[in-house]
Every structure is written in structure tokens, then in C-alpha cells.
Design a protein around this motif. Structure first.
Motif, PDB file in Angstrom:
ATOM      1  N   ILE A 180      -8.882  -7.706  18.569  1.00  0.00           N
ATOM      2  CA  ILE A 180      -8.874  -8.007  20.000  1.00  0.00           C
ATOM      3  C   ILE A 180      -8.652  -6.725  20.799  1.00  0.00           C
ATOM      4  N   GLU A 181      -8.843  -6.828  22.078  1.00  0.00           N
ATOM      5  CA  GLU A 181      -8.772  -5.684  22.988  1.00  0.00           C
ATOM      6  C   GLU A 181      -7.471  -4.900  22.827  1.00  0.00           C
ATOM      7  N   ILE A 182      -7.601  -3.568  22.796  1.00  0.00           N
ATOM      8  CA  ILE A 182      -6.423  -2.703  22.667  1.00  0.00           C
ATOM      9  C   ILE A 182      -6.276  -1.727  23.827  1.00  0.00           C
ATOM     10  N   THR A 232       0.861  -1.176   0.000  1.00  0.00           N
ATOM     11  CA  THR A 232       0.000   0.000   0.000  1.00  0.00           C
ATOM     12  C   THR A 232       0.902   1.231   0.000  1.00  0.00           C
ATOM     13  N   LEU A 233       0.370   2.327  -0.463  1.00  0.00           N
ATOM     14  CA  LEU A 233       1.133   3.572  -0.465  1.00  0.00           C
ATOM     15  C   LEU A 233       0.986   4.327   0.845  1.00  0.00           C
ATOM     16  N   ARG A 234       0.052   3.877   1.675  1.00  0.00           N
ATOM     17  CA  ARG A 234      -0.144   4.474   2.998  1.00  0.00           C
ATOM     18  C   ARG A 234      -0.886   3.470   3.879  1.00  0.00           C
ATOM     19  N   HIS A 235      -0.929   3.755   5.152  1.00  0.00           N
ATOM     20  CA  HIS A 235      -1.673   2.901   6.080  1.00  0.00           C
ATOM     21  C   HIS A 235      -3.161   3.215   5.937  1.00  0.00           C
ATOM     22  N   PRO A 236      -4.036   2.215   6.044  1.00  0.00           N
ATOM     23  CA  PRO A 236      -5.472   2.481   5.890  1.00  0.00           C
ATOM     24  C   PRO A 236      -6.085   3.281   7.042  1.00  0.00           C
ATOM     25  N   LEU A 237      -5.437   3.279   8.201  1.00  0.00           N
ATOM     26  CA  LEU A 237      -5.949   4.062   9.329  1.00  0.00           C
ATOM     27  C   LEU A 237      -5.288   5.439   9.311  1.00  0.00           C
ATOM     28  N   PRO A 238      -6.036   6.467   9.633  1.00  0.00           N
ATOM     29  CA  PRO A 238      -5.444   7.807   9.604  1.00  0.00           C
ATOM     30  C   PRO A 238      -4.386   7.993  10.681  1.00  0.00           C
ATOM     31  N   GLY A 239      -3.401   8.811  10.377  1.00  0.00           N
ATOM     32  CA  GLY A 239      -2.355   9.118  11.334  1.00  0.00           C
ATOM     33  C   GLY A 239      -0.984   8.807  10.781  1.00  0.00           C
ATOM     34  N   ALA A 240       0.008   9.357  11.447  1.00  0.00           N
ATOM     35  CA  ALA A 240       1.387   9.217  10.987  1.00  0.00           C
ATOM     36  C   ALA A 240       2.156   8.138  11.726  1.00  0.00           C
ATOM     37  N   ASN A 241       1.569   7.611  12.803  1.00  0.00           N
ATOM     38  CA  ASN A 241       2.298   6.619  13.595  1.00  0.00           C
ATOM     39  C   ASN A 241       1.318   5.692  14.293  1.00  0.00           C
ATOM     40  N   HIS A 270      -5.181   5.658  18.752  1.00  0.00           N
ATOM     41  CA  HIS A 270      -6.150   6.703  19.125  1.00  0.00           C
ATOM     42  C   HIS A 270      -7.375   6.636  18.215  1.00  0.00           C
ATOM     43  N   PHE A 271      -7.168   6.473  16.922  1.00  0.00           N
ATOM     44  CA  PHE A 271      -8.277   6.361  15.976  1.00  0.00           C
ATOM     45  C   PHE A 271      -9.179   5.191  16.350  1.00  0.00           C
ATOM     46  N   ALA A 272      -8.585   4.037  16.622  1.00  0.00           N
ATOM     47  CA  ALA A 272      -9.372   2.853  16.962  1.00  0.00           C
ATOM     48  C   ALA A 272     -10.155   3.047  18.252  1.00  0.00           C
ATOM     49  N   LEU A 273      -9.565   3.719  19.218  1.00  0.00           N
ATOM     50  CA  LEU A 273     -10.275   3.987  20.466  1.00  0.00           C
ATOM     51  C   LEU A 273     -11.428   4.957  20.243  1.00  0.00           C
ATOM     52  N   LYS A 274     -11.226   5.892  19.326  1.00  0.00           N
ATOM     53  CA  LYS A 274     -12.241   6.921  19.076  1.00  0.00           C
ATOM     54  C   LYS A 274     -13.424   6.379  18.268  1.00  0.00           C
ATOM     55  N   VAL A 275     -13.155   5.648  17.190  1.00  0.00           N
ATOM     56  CA  VAL A 275     -14.236   5.191  16.307  1.00  0.00           C
ATOM     57  C   VAL A 275     -14.672   3.760  16.589  1.00  0.00           C
ATOM     58  N   GLY A 276     -13.855   3.020  17.319  1.00  0.00           N
ATOM     59  CA  GLY A 276     -14.182   1.639  17.643  1.00  0.00           C
ATOM     60  C   GLY A 276     -13.250   0.668  16.952  1.00  0.00           C
ATOM     61  N   ILE A 277     -12.883  -0.365  17.682  1.00  0.00           N
ATOM     62  CA  ILE A 277     -11.942  -1.348  17.147  1.00  0.00           C
ATOM     63  C   ILE A 277     -12.535  -2.081  15.950  1.00  0.00           C
ATOM     64  N   GLU A 278     -13.849  -2.279  15.944  1.00  0.00           N
ATOM     65  CA  GLU A 278     -14.497  -2.979  14.825  1.00  0.00           C
ATOM     66  C   GLU A 278     -14.296  -2.202  13.523  1.00  0.00           C
ATOM     67  N   THR A 279     -14.466  -0.897  13.567  1.00  0.00           N
ATOM     68  CA  THR A 279     -14.261  -0.061  12.377  1.00  0.00           C
ATOM     69  C   THR A 279     -12.809  -0.106  11.932  1.00  0.00           C
ATOM     70  N   ALA A 280     -11.887   0.022  12.888  1.00  0.00           N
ATOM     71  CA  ALA A 280     -10.457  -0.032  12.560  1.00  0.00           C
ATOM     72  C   ALA A 280     -10.098  -1.385  11.963  1.00  0.00           C
TER      73      ALA A 280
END
Length: 126
Positions: A99-101, A34-43, A49-59
Motif C-alpha cells: 500500500i501507499e508509503i 532471516t539473517l538480514r532484512h531482504p531490502l537493502p539498508g540498515a534501518n 528510501h529503497f522502496a521509493l527509488k525502485v518502486g513499492i511493487e519491487t520492495a
């Protein structure tokens, strides 16, 4: 004789890379990235943080969708895949496995609040 494939997938901080190997010859057949990671962010902290905010299922869904596209980019008959290996850091692998994060996100804070880290440091021989 049918081709037999093994796939190695690396879920990295900046993207996903996969290689398919012919099991009989142990030669790399193709590579896809891939040319970038599918989840937003640089690291990885941003990904957490994204997964905690929108939900692990979405991530997880975003990550699996991207991995499926990478596998499709290998241009092989997926019916002949016999082995798959996936590597990445603990956060990326937890998101992959859905799984749990929260333990990864709050470990340091919880341990300091419990005083465990302070006791550990006091008891550690110099």
C-alpha cells in the motif's frame, strides 16, 4: 486428526522472524528467522528510501519472497495453517501489504509546508 497451525510473523528492521504454534496445545512447534532484512539498508528509513527509488511493487515482491522462505523454513504442512498474524512498524507493514508509503515518507515535510505543525504547537497548552 489433522494438525492445526497459527503463524506469527514479525517483520523487523533487521530481519524477519516467524513462529508456528499448534492451535490445540498452544505450543511453539518451530521458529525460523532471516539473517538480514531482504531490502537493502540498515534501518527502516533506508528501506523506505529503497522502496521509493525502485518502486513499492519491487520492495513488496522482495519482502513477500523472503516471508515465503521463512514460512518454508518452519517445516510444516502449510495446508494446515489456519491463522496468520503479521506485525511490524508502519513502513514495514505498508510494504508487506503493498500500500501507499509516500504519506509516511513525506508527512513531516508536507505538514510543515502547510503550517499545520506550527499552528498545532502554538495552540498546545503547556
Amino acid at each position: 486428526m489433522n494438525d492445526r497451525y497459527a503463524i506469527a510473523i514479525d517483520i523487523g528492521t533487521s530481519g524477519i522472524r516467524a513462529q508456528v504454534l499448534d492451535i490445540a496445545s498452544l505450543k511453539v512447534i518451530s521458529t525460523a528467522i532471516t539473517l538480514r532484512h531482504p531490502l537493502p539498508g540498515a534501518n527502516v528509513v533506508d528501506h523506505l528510501h529503497f522502496a521509493l527509488k525502485v518502486g513499492i511493487e519491487t520492495a513488496n515482491n522482495l519482502l513477500i519472497e523472503a516471508i515465503n522462505k521463512v514460512i518454508a523454513g518452519l517445516n510444516i504442512d502449510t495446508q494446515n495453517i489456519e491463522r496468520v498474524a503479521v506485525c511490524g512498524n508502519p513502513i514495514q507493514l505498508s510494504l508487506f501489504h503493498n500500500i501507499e508509503i509516500r504519506d509516511l515518507a513525506y508527512w513531516g515535510e508536507k505538514m510543515l509546508l502547510k503550517g499545520w505543525m506550527l499552528r498545532f504547537l502554538q495552540e498546545m497548552p503547556l
